[in-house]
Motif scaffolding. Structure first.
Motif, short mmCIF file in Angstrom:
data_model
loop_
_atom_site.label_atom_id
_atom_site.label_comp_id
_atom_site.label_asym_id
_atom_site.label_seq_id
_atom_site.Cartn_x
_atom_site.Cartn_y
_atom_site.Cartn_z
N ILE A 166 88.90 -90.02 52.63
CA ILE A 166 87.88 -90.79 51.90
C ILE A 166 86.67 -90.95 52.81
O ILE A 166 86.78 -91.50 53.91
N CYS A 167 85.52 -90.43 52.39
CA CYS A 167 84.29 -90.53 53.19
C CYS A 167 83.64 -91.89 52.96
O CYS A 167 83.48 -92.33 51.82
N LYS A 168 83.24 -92.54 54.06
CA LYS A 168 82.57 -93.85 54.02
C LYS A 168 81.20 -93.72 54.66
O LYS A 168 81.09 -93.36 55.83
N ASP A 169 80.14 -93.98 53.88
CA ASP A 169 78.76 -93.87 54.37
C ASP A 169 78.36 -95.10 55.19
O ASP A 169 79.02 -96.15 55.16
N CYS A 170 77.24 -94.89 55.87
CA CYS A 170 76.62 -96.00 56.63
C CYS A 170 76.17 -97.08 55.65
O CYS A 170 75.62 -96.78 54.59
N VAL A 171 76.41 -98.35 56.01
CA VAL A 171 76.01 -99.48 55.17
C VAL A 171 75.02 -100.35 55.94
O VAL A 171 75.33 -100.83 57.05
N TRP A 172 73.83 -100.55 55.34
CA TRP A 172 72.80 -101.39 55.96
C TRP A 172 72.92 -102.83 55.44
O TRP A 172 73.29 -103.06 54.29
N GLY A 173 72.56 -103.77 56.31
CA GLY A 173 72.52 -105.18 55.92
C GLY A 173 71.23 -105.51 55.18
O GLY A 173 70.35 -104.67 55.01
N PRO A 174 71.04 -106.77 54.75
CA PRO A 174 69.83 -107.17 54.02
C PRO A 174 68.61 -107.21 54.96
O PRO A 174 68.73 -107.35 56.17
N TRP A 175 67.44 -107.08 54.35
CA TRP A 175 66.20 -107.17 55.13
C TRP A 175 65.99 -108.61 55.62
O TRP A 175 66.30 -109.58 54.91
N SER A 176 65.41 -108.72 56.83
CA SER A 176 65.02 -110.03 57.34
C SER A 176 63.73 -110.49 56.67
O SER A 176 63.11 -109.74 55.92
N ASP A 177 63.33 -111.76 56.92
CA ASP A 177 62.05 -112.25 56.39
C ASP A 177 60.90 -111.51 57.06
O ASP A 177 61.01 -111.04 58.20
N TRP A 178 59.77 -111.44 56.34
CA TRP A 178 58.59 -110.81 56.93
C TRP A 178 58.09 -111.64 58.12
O TRP A 178 58.06 -112.87 58.07
N GLY A 179 57.67 -110.97 59.17
CA GLY A 179 57.07 -111.63 60.32
C GLY A 179 55.64 -112.05 60.05
O GLY A 179 55.08 -111.80 58.97
N LEU A 220 75.44 -90.47 57.72
CA LEU A 220 75.04 -91.14 58.96
C LEU A 220 73.92 -92.15 58.70
O LEU A 220 73.20 -92.07 57.71
N CYS A 221 73.79 -93.09 59.66
CA CYS A 221 72.71 -94.09 59.59
C CYS A 221 71.41 -93.45 60.05
O CYS A 221 71.35 -92.78 61.09
N ASP A 222 70.33 -93.67 59.29
CA ASP A 222 69.01 -93.14 59.62
C ASP A 222 68.21 -94.24 60.33
O ASP A 222 67.83 -95.24 59.70
N PRO A 223 67.96 -94.10 61.65
CA PRO A 223 67.23 -95.17 62.36
C PRO A 223 65.84 -95.41 61.80
O PRO A 223 65.27 -96.50 62.00
N SER A 224 65.23 -94.48 61.13
CA SER A 224 63.85 -94.64 60.66
C SER A 224 63.75 -95.67 59.54
O SER A 224 62.65 -96.13 59.23
N VAL A 225 64.84 -96.04 58.90
CA VAL A 225 64.77 -97.02 57.81
C VAL A 225 65.23 -98.40 58.28
O VAL A 225 65.49 -99.28 57.47
N ALA A 226 65.34 -98.60 59.59
CA ALA A 226 65.75 -99.90 60.12
C ALA A 226 64.59 -100.88 60.20
O ALA A 226 64.78 -102.09 60.31
N LYS A 227 63.35 -100.39 60.17
CA LYS A 227 62.17 -101.24 60.30
C LYS A 227 61.16 -100.84 59.24
O LYS A 227 60.97 -99.65 58.97
N GLU A 228 60.51 -101.84 58.64
CA GLU A 228 59.56 -101.59 57.56
C GLU A 228 58.25 -102.30 57.85
O GLU A 228 58.24 -103.43 58.36
N VAL A 229 57.13 -101.63 57.55
CA VAL A 229 55.78 -102.16 57.76
C VAL A 229 55.17 -102.46 56.41
O VAL A 229 55.24 -101.65 55.49
#
Length: 695
Positions: free
Chosen positions: A27-40, A65-74
């Protein structure tokens, strides 16, 4: 790496396979991201903000796999840049109540320096009497206003030029000739069109030295001239986030109401202190105190106790680290040319606001002057770097090494630093608002009558925290009432004459002078009295020496002995006798039984009263006074005191007595002890003697 050392090469993390046993069901299990933090927060004077999220579950061997480029949003945003404004003085507060209802009293008022977005209106200020001069005593370049016919019209030139040009420094007005000159710096030029209304100008001829430049300093006392300048409505320009905080205190004398009769004394200010160093508030301060308060209606002090001026200090630009000068060589360890000499230096200015840190040695070593054996100096290995001096933000750390082998003779000396300092950057400091400490208690007033209290910055502002605002020191007038205090009377001085009436004196002095309406001192600080009032040449009364003590009145138990003296010369125009002529004392011991008759006379507590003399008998003026006996009287033999006291000629005691019979003279104690009589006379001045009833 540091100091041009080779960089690290190679991976810092490695991954290898594990769990190679095949699973029955894959059974393949993908990377799971948590919720976004509040805007700075939005960037300063920009339009960007950020938010981020973290991985809550990692993928397995076949999952996405987890994509590091989607860990931060502008994201886009709008922010407001810092507003420009003005640091201006507020209006003076209302005068407070007088500090005292009578005597010396003052009123105080104060004002503060605050930030304002709009510039307040300026005003014209009289600099002094005479033509305007610079700090160096030079005159300014001037234009004559031909259309000004009064001092009011001359001053209006400053108002007319306030919004048109910044070149006009001030005006000079000459009352006798009604002349009005507009002043500018030596390199500036003005034209009629620069003013809000048409005027006629004429450049005055310049004589002597070059015309002055810069701010007007004062007047030169030239007769008939007055010097005026335009004062802006703000103290200095600043941004909204700049520290704009200061206080000024003004003291005014209250109308004098006398509390006592005294001499008027004028108030005197002390000298101004030196200007303080510029701080990040962009202000310098100087202080003075009242060295002497006015008294009894004297002229009061009129003026500020604290003065401030604008001093430029850059608290945001980077400042590089600076070293002190090297100390002299220390050759205390040199002995016969052997050993090393040392010198050192300290950090004079630490780097702030991202400035360059100090890099280089703080200690150096060198050979002694007379080498004996050629041994090269060797340095030990560097110790590990110390911990960073701060837990957040930019700090510094250091490391050290020592001399492992000292140089001798013509050996090569050690070269290089023994300690090094380098910067270290920790995590970003959290925002913390500045926090004041509590005010200290008001200090006791000094000679000037002023009290003060202070506070300190308890926690410095960090990050984007708000700075502290308000004064660090407050002063107020607090006079204390002091009553007059005087010493005790001195002893009387010797009489200034031996006869014929003299005088003796005693005195006291003031130990504490009254202040601020305290209780006044008494007027009588000296006293006189008469002495030696007998006429000179008169004959004084004289008495003889004491005779020997007589026999004891009892042969057992306690009795009395008497001695006496006589007047040998009566007074004749001189001082009379005031001496005792008879004395009595106790003798023998108490060893007498009280007897069996319960009605017997027993005086054990107070006894008989012998005129207050503890010795028993006192015959000074005729007659006998039976004083109190502390031991009382307990006699089984009876007593009979016959005879009488003849004036001042002494005392004659005769007779005897029995306990149960009759007494023929002096004093008798009856058998029944219900009464006591003395038939001899001369006791207490009565013919019947003395009677003690119901003993």
């Amino acid at each position: 790496n540091s100091n041009d050392g080779a960089p690290c090469e190679g991976p810092v993390e490695q991954i290898q396979g594990c769990g190679e046993v095949a699973c029955e069901q894959r059974i393949c299990k993908d990377c799971v991201w948590g919720p976004w933090s509040d805007w700075g927060d939005c960037s300063k004077c920009g339009g960007q903000r950020y938010r981020q999220r973290a991985v809550v579950k990692m993928p397995n061997e076949c999952g996405k796999l987890c994509d590091p480029s989607v860990a931060k949003e502008v994201g886009d945003c709008t922010s407001h840049c810092e507003d420009q404004g003005f640091c201006s003085w507020t209006q003076w507060s209302e005068l407070g109540e007088c500090s005292s209802s009578c005597g010396t009293a003052v009123q105080m008022r104060q004002r503060s320096l605050n930030f304002h977005q709009k510039e307040a209106d300026g005003e014209n200020q009289l600099v002094g009497v005479g033509m305007c001069t610079s700090a160096g005593g030079q005159y300014y370049k001037s234009y004559r206003v031909e259309s000004a016919a009064s001092e009011y019209e001359c001053l209006s030139m400053l108002d007319a030029s306030a919004s048109a040009t910044s070149k006009v420094l001030g005006v000079e007005f000459h009352k006798p000739s009604q002349a009005c000159d507009i002043l500018v710096s030596g390199g500036d030029k003005i034209e009629p069109y620069m003013f809000s209304r048409p005027i006629a100008l004429k450049l005055n001829a310049q004589e002597g030295a070059d015309p002055a430049s810069g701010a007007i300093f004062g007047g030169d006392e030239t007769e008939g001239w007055k010097c005026w300048k335009r004062v802006p409505g703000y103290f200095f320009k600043a941004v909204k986030t700049a520290t704009c905080s200061a206080w000024q205190v003004d003291v005014k004398e209250c109308p004098y109401k006398s509390c006592e009769t005294c001499t008027p004394t004028a108030c005197i200010f002390g000298a101004w202190s030196a200007w303080s160093e510029a701080s990040c508030t962009q202000l310098c301060e100087r202080h003075r105190v009242i060295s002497r308060m006015n008294h009894c209606g004297g002229d009061p002090c009129n003026g500020p106790l604290i003065s401030t001026m604008h001093c430029r200090k850059d608290c945001e630009d980077p400042v590089d680290c600076l070293f002190d000068e090297w100390t002299s060589w220390d050759a205390s360890t040199c002995e016969g040319g052997r050993g090393q000499k040392m010198r050192s230096r300290n950090v004079k200015q630490a780097a702030v606001n991202g400035g360059q840190p100090c890099v280089g040695p703080t200690q150096e070593t060198g050979p002694c002057d007379e080498p004996i054996q050629d041994i090269d100096c060797e340095l030990s290995e560097w110790e590990a770097w110390t911990e960073c001096s701060v837990t957040c933000g930019l700090g510094f750390h250091s490391r050290e090494r020592g001399i492992q082998t000292a140089k001798q003779g013509f050996g090569n000396p050690c070269e290089g630093p023994l300690s090094m300092v380098d910067d270290c950057r920790m995590k970003k400091c959290p925002s913390q608002n500045c926090v004041w400490s509590d005010w200290t208690e008001w200090k006791s007033p000094g000679e000037d009558g002023m009290c003060s209290r202070s506070r300190k910055i308890y926690i410095e502002a960090t990050g984007e925290g708000l700075p502290c605002e308000g004064p660090m020191q407050e002063v107020r007038m607090c006079l204390s009432v002091v009553d007059c205090e005087i010493s005790e009377w001195s002893v009387w001085s010797p009489c200034d004459r031996s006869c014929g009436g003299g005088q003796s004196m005693r005195g006291r002095h003031i130990t504490v002078t009254p202040k601020n309406g305290g209780k006044a001192c008494p007027q009588d600080l000296e006293e006189l009295r008469g002495c030696n009032e007998s006429p000179c040449g008169g004959k004084h009364c004289e008495v003889s020496e004491w005779q020997a003590w007589g026999v004891c009145s009892n042969t057992c138990g306690r009795g009395r002995q008497i001695r006496e003296r006589f007047i040998v010369n009566q007074a004749n125009g001189g001082r009379g006798c005031d001496n005792l002529l008879a004395e009595a004392r106790e003798c023998g011991e108490i060893d007498v039984a009280a007897g069996e008759n319960e009605d017997a006379l027993e005086l054990t507590g107070g006894g008989l009263d012998f005129g207050g003399d503890s010795a028993g008998l006192d015959s000074t003026g005729g007659g006998l006074d039976l004083g109190q006996q502390t031991a009382g009287l307990d006699s089984t033999e009876g007593m009979d005191f016959g005879g009488e006291a003849q004036g001042s000629g002494g005392l004659d005691i005769q007779g005897g007595g029995t306990y149960g019979g009759q007494s023929g003279g002096g004093m008798s104690v009856s058998h029944v002890a219900h009464s006591m009589t003395s038939s001899g006379g001369g006791i207490y001045g009565g013919s019947g003697g003395m009677s003690v009833s119901h003993v």
